[in-house]
Design a protein around this motif. Structure first.
Motif, PDB file in Angstrom:
ATOM      1  N   TYR A  34      -6.361   5.961   4.921  1.00  0.00           N
ATOM      2  CA  TYR A  34      -6.360   7.356   4.345  1.00  0.00           C
ATOM      3  C   TYR A  34      -5.424   8.148   5.298  1.00  0.00           C
ATOM      4  O   TYR A  34      -4.774   8.907   4.811  1.00  0.00           O
ATOM      5  CB  TYR A  34      -7.944   7.926   4.252  1.00  0.00           C
TER       6      TYR A  34
ATOM      7  N   GLN B 298       1.780   9.653   4.826  1.00  0.00           N
ATOM      8  CA  GLN B 298       2.905   9.267   3.897  1.00  0.00           C
ATOM      9  C   GLN B 298       3.095  10.676   3.139  1.00  0.00           C
ATOM     10  O   GLN B 298       4.065  11.230   2.360  1.00  0.00           O
ATOM     11  CB  GLN B 298       2.560   8.333   3.061  1.00  0.00           C
ATOM     12  N   LEU B 299       2.006  11.373   2.858  1.00  0.00           N
ATOM     13  CA  LEU B 299       2.048  12.503   1.795  1.00  0.00           C
ATOM     14  C   LEU B 299       2.110  13.794   2.461  1.00  0.00           C
ATOM     15  O   LEU B 299       2.039  14.893   1.904  1.00  0.00           O
ATOM     16  CB  LEU B 299       0.779  12.278   1.041  1.00  0.00           C
TER      17      LEU B 299
ATOM     18  N   SER C  63       1.862   6.995  -6.510  1.00  0.00           N
ATOM     19  CA  SER C  63       0.843   7.825  -7.002  1.00  0.00           C
ATOM     20  C   SER C  63       1.389   9.343  -6.823  1.00  0.00           C
ATOM     21  O   SER C  63       0.886  10.317  -7.663  1.00  0.00           O
ATOM     22  CB  SER C  63      -0.526   8.017  -5.954  1.00  0.00           C
TER      23      SER C  63
ATOM     24  N   ILE D 127      -5.725   5.280  -3.510  1.00  0.00           N
ATOM     25  CA  ILE D 127      -5.843   6.377  -2.478  1.00  0.00           C
ATOM     26  C   ILE D 127      -4.905   7.528  -2.441  1.00  0.00           C
ATOM     27  O   ILE D 127      -5.326   8.595  -2.301  1.00  0.00           O
ATOM     28  CB  ILE D 127      -6.044   5.467  -1.093  1.00  0.00           C
ATOM     29  N   GLY D 128      -3.715   7.151  -2.739  1.00  0.00           N
ATOM     30  CA  GLY D 128      -2.470   8.125  -3.014  1.00  0.00           C
ATOM     31  C   GLY D 128      -3.111   9.279  -4.116  1.00  0.00           C
ATOM     32  O   GLY D 128      -2.913  10.400  -3.620  1.00  0.00           O
TER      33      GLY D 128
ATOM     34  N   GLY E 142      -3.171   1.384  -2.625  1.00  0.00           N
ATOM     35  CA  GLY E 142      -2.437   2.702  -2.229  1.00  0.00           C
ATOM     36  C   GLY E 142      -2.210   3.548  -3.428  1.00  0.00           C
ATOM     37  O   GLY E 142      -2.225   4.960  -3.059  1.00  0.00           O
TER      38      GLY E 142
ATOM     39  N   PHE F 278       0.828  -1.394   0.061  1.00  0.00           N
ATOM     40  CA  PHE F 278       0.002  -0.048   0.013  1.00  0.00           C
ATOM     41  C   PHE F 278       1.051   1.328   0.019  1.00  0.00           C
ATOM     42  O   PHE F 278       0.525   2.165  -0.728  1.00  0.00           O
ATOM     43  CB  PHE F 278      -0.848   0.148   1.163  1.00  0.00           C
ATOM     44  N   ASP F 279       2.004   1.107   0.887  1.00  0.00           N
ATOM     45  CA  ASP F 279       2.735   2.429   0.825  1.00  0.00           C
ATOM     46  C   ASP F 279       3.625   2.631  -0.334  1.00  0.00           C
ATOM     47  O   ASP F 279       3.867   3.727  -0.667  1.00  0.00           O
ATOM     48  CB  ASP F 279       3.643   2.307   2.066  1.00  0.00           C
TER      49      ASP F 279
ATOM     50  N   VAL G 140       1.110   4.226  -2.608  1.00  0.00           N
ATOM     51  CA  VAL G 140       0.946   5.674  -2.116  1.00  0.00           C
ATOM     52  C   VAL G 140       2.266   6.258  -3.027  1.00  0.00           C
ATOM     53  O   VAL G 140       1.934   7.498  -3.395  1.00  0.00           O
ATOM     54  CB  VAL G 140       0.916   5.849  -0.860  1.00  0.00           C
TER      55      VAL G 140
ATOM     56  N   ARG H 179      -3.105   6.747   6.862  1.00  0.00           N
ATOM     57  CA  ARG H 179      -1.702   6.328   6.471  1.00  0.00           C
ATOM     58  C   ARG H 179      -1.155   7.130   5.309  1.00  0.00           C
ATOM     59  O   ARG H 179      -0.029   7.597   5.238  1.00  0.00           O
ATOM     60  CB  ARG H 179      -1.646   4.392   6.306  1.00  0.00           C
ATOM     61  N   ALA H 180      -2.115   7.112   4.248  1.00  0.00           N
ATOM     62  CA  ALA H 180      -1.612   7.672   3.083  1.00  0.00           C
ATOM     63  C   ALA H 180      -1.431   9.254   3.218  1.00  0.00           C
ATOM     64  O   ALA H 180      -0.507   9.877   2.706  1.00  0.00           O
ATOM     65  CB  ALA H 180      -2.998   7.648   1.841  1.00  0.00           C
TER      66      ALA H 180
END
Lengths: 308, 308
Positions: free
Chosen positions: A274, A280-281, A203, A242-243, A239, A196-197, A200, A276-277
Motif C-alpha cells: 500500500y 506511485q500515485l 489502475s 490495490i491501485g 497492483g 505490481f507497479d 498500479v 508503494r502504491a
C-alpha cells in the motif's frame, strides 16, 4: 511482573492473545487458528480455556477484553455497533460482557457503523487497531487498514472516528485468483514488484474512471499475448486492485478533508504494498505500529476502567 | 429441402448446431453440454460425430463452420485472432480448417483482437454474433454482448468492427455470489427487479467514479441492516455490476463516437436486464435478434464461399 490484562484479537480465521502488565510489557503471548469460523461446535468457552485459560487460572480476577469478529452475529455474543463519530471512550462505553465459564467474563469491543451515500458501512476489529495506532501518532488523519475488507477511516484531532469506507479489495483479489479465469494463467504465489507497479499504473490510467470490470480482464490478455510472464500476473492483478482502492480512497480522503499523510496499519508485507502504491500515485503513506491491536485493546480497557 | 451448411456455435460449456438450407431454413438442430471444457479426453472429432455426424453422413460434402472457444488454444485448433478493424470478409478470410475424421473438414471462425490504452483485448464467438445481428440492423453502432465476459463493440457503416472492450461482469458476479462473503446472506436464485434497479442506481450514484471495490460491500451491509431482503441481495448485486458496466460502456461509447442506440445481443433474460439498466441510465437499448450466432455463421460461410 504482575499481569494486568488478557487482550484478545479474535478474528474470522485466527486468534491472537497477550498477557500484559500494567506498563504494557508483554508477559506471555499465544496464537491459534481458532478464529470464529474454526471454533469446533461454536464452543467459544472451550476455545477461550484452551488458549488463555492458564493465565486466567493463575490470576482469577484478571480482566479480559477482545476485539474482532468474536463480537459479530456469528461470534460468541453480538456487540452492537457504535455509530460514528465515535471516540475511544464511546467504544469503551459499548463493551459487551460474556461469561467465560471459568467464573469470570470477557469484554467484547463493539464495531463501528457509519452511513455514506445512504448506505451503511461497518467495521469490527479495525476500530481497536485505529485506537492503538493513534496512541503514538495522534492528530487529524486518514488511517488505512488493508485486508480482506480494507477500511479507510477519517480520524479527528480528538481521536474520534468521524466516518470510514470499506473496499473488498483483498477478497476480490482472492476470489479472482482462485475461482476466475484470471487465475488459470497465473504461476506462483509471489508478488512481482515491477508487475505490481504496472498494475498500479494501469489502475490510474487514461480512459473511464474506475473501469475495473474492464481493467481486470487485462490480467488475462497480457498473459495470453505474453506481455506479462505467468509468474508476474498475480502481482499485476494485485497492483491493479490495490491501485484502484488507493485511487478511490484518495478521492474519498479529499471529500472528508483529511490532508495528512495516510497512516497504514496492518500486516507488514501488505502495508508495504500500500505504501508503494500510495507513493506511485503521488500521495505517500506512513506505515504505522505493528502492535496496533494490542495497544488499542489496552487503551479501550483503560478507558473502561478494566485495567490500570 | 436440401441442407447447405452445418453451423456450430461451440463454446466453453455448450455446443449448439444447426442444419440449414441455402435460404436459411433450419432443417434440424441439436444442443449438447459438449463445450470445449467438457469434451472427454479432448476428442473433438468424437464430439463432432456424436452431435452432427448423422448430418454429415447423409450429405458427405456438406460444409461445416464453427465459432467460439473451439478456435482457442484450449479448443480443437487455434484460429489466430484477426486484428481490428475487421470486416465480415476479413473474418471469413481468417477461417482455419480442421479435419473432422469423417473425410471432411470444419472451418473455424477466428476471434478478433484490438488494443486500447496499450492493452490487448480479445473476443471469440462474439464477432460472429455481431456479423449476424447486423444483417437485420446494419449501420454505425455499438453492439453490446452481455455475458461471462461482456463485450461492447463499435461497428462502422460498412460492417467493420473498429474496436471493442471487455468487461468481466458475469464472471465477477458469479464468483462473488459463489465464493465471497456477499453470497452468504443471499437466498434464492431470482433477480428481484426492484432490487436490481436499486443496484443500478447505486452504481451510478454520487461519490467517487467507479468505486466498485467499495460499492459491492453494500450487498453485505444492506443485508446486515435488513435494508434489503436476503431474496433481493442477488438482484441488488447484479444491478450494481451491470450498472457499473453500463456506466463504463456508455463513457467508452462516447469516446468511440457511436451515437446510435446500443444493440443488445445475447441471452434473452440477460439482454432484458441490460435494456433495463440502459434505460435507467438514460441511454436506452434495442434488443437484437435471438439467432445472431446462426445468422453470423451463415454470413461468414457465404463470404468464404463455403455455402450459397
Amino acid at each position: 511482573m504482575n499481569p494486568a490484562l488478557i487482550a484478545l484479537d479474535w478474528g474470522t480465521t485466527s486468534l491472537r492473545a497477550w498477557l500484559v502488565a500494567a506498563d504494557g510489557t508483554v508477559i506471555d503471548r499465544v496464537a491459534a487458528p481458532l478464529g470464529i469460523l474454526n471454533v469446533p461446535d461454536g464452543d467459544f468457552a472451550a476455545a477461550f480455556a484452551a488458549t488463555v485459560g492458564s493465565w486466567r487460572a493463575a490470576s482469577p480476577n484478571l480482566p479480559a477484553v477482545a476485539s474482532g469478529m468474536i463480537g459479530s452475529r456469528q461470534g460468541w455474543r453480538e456487540a452492537p455497533y457504535v455509530a460514528c463519530p465515535a471516540s475511544p471512550a464511546a467504544i469503551a462505553g459499548g463493551l459487551t460482557q460474556v461469561e467465560t465459564g471459568d467464573g469470570g467474563s470477557m469484554a467484547i469491543v463493539p464495531g463501528l457503523t457509519c452511513v455514506s451515500d445512504g448506505v451503511p458501512d461497518v467495521m469490527r476489529g479495525e476500530e481497536t487497531q485505529i485506537a492503538g495506532a493513534l496512541v503514538s501518532a495522534p492528530g487529524s488523519r486518514v488511517v488505512v487498514l488493508p485486508g480482506t475488507h480494507s477500511k479507510w477511516a477519517a480520524v479527528a484531532d480528538d481521536g474520534q472516528v468521524t466516518t470510514f469506507t470499506s473496499f473488498m479489495t483483498g477478497e476480490v483479489f482472492a476470489v479472482l485468483c482462485r475461482h476466475s479465469i484470471l487465475g488459470r494463467l497465473m504461476v506462483g504465489d509471489a508478488t512481482d514488484p515491477d508487475a505490481f507497479d504496472r498494475g498500479v499504473a494501469a489502475s490510474a490510467g487514461a480512459g473511464t474512471p474506475g473501469a475495473l470490470l474492464h481493467r481486470v480482464f487485462a490480467a488475462r490478455t497480457l498473459g495470453l499475448f505474453e506481455r506479462e510472464r505467468p509468474e508476474a500476473l498475480r502481482g499485476y492483478l494485485s497492483g491493479l486492485l490495490i491501485g484502484a482502492e488507493v485511487v478511490e480512497g484518495l478521492a474519498w480522503r479529499q471529500a472528508v478533508a483529511r490532508d495528512a499523510t495516510p497512516l497504514i496499519v496492518g500486516d507488514r508485507s501488505l502495508a508495504a504494498l500500500y505504501e508503494r502504491a500510495l507513493r506511485q500515485l503521488g500521495a505517500g503513506g506512513q506505515i504505522g505500529p505493528a502492535d496496533a491491536a494490542l495497544e488499542g485493546l489496552r487503551r479501550i480497557a483503560r478507558a473502561a476502567g478494566l485495567a490500570c
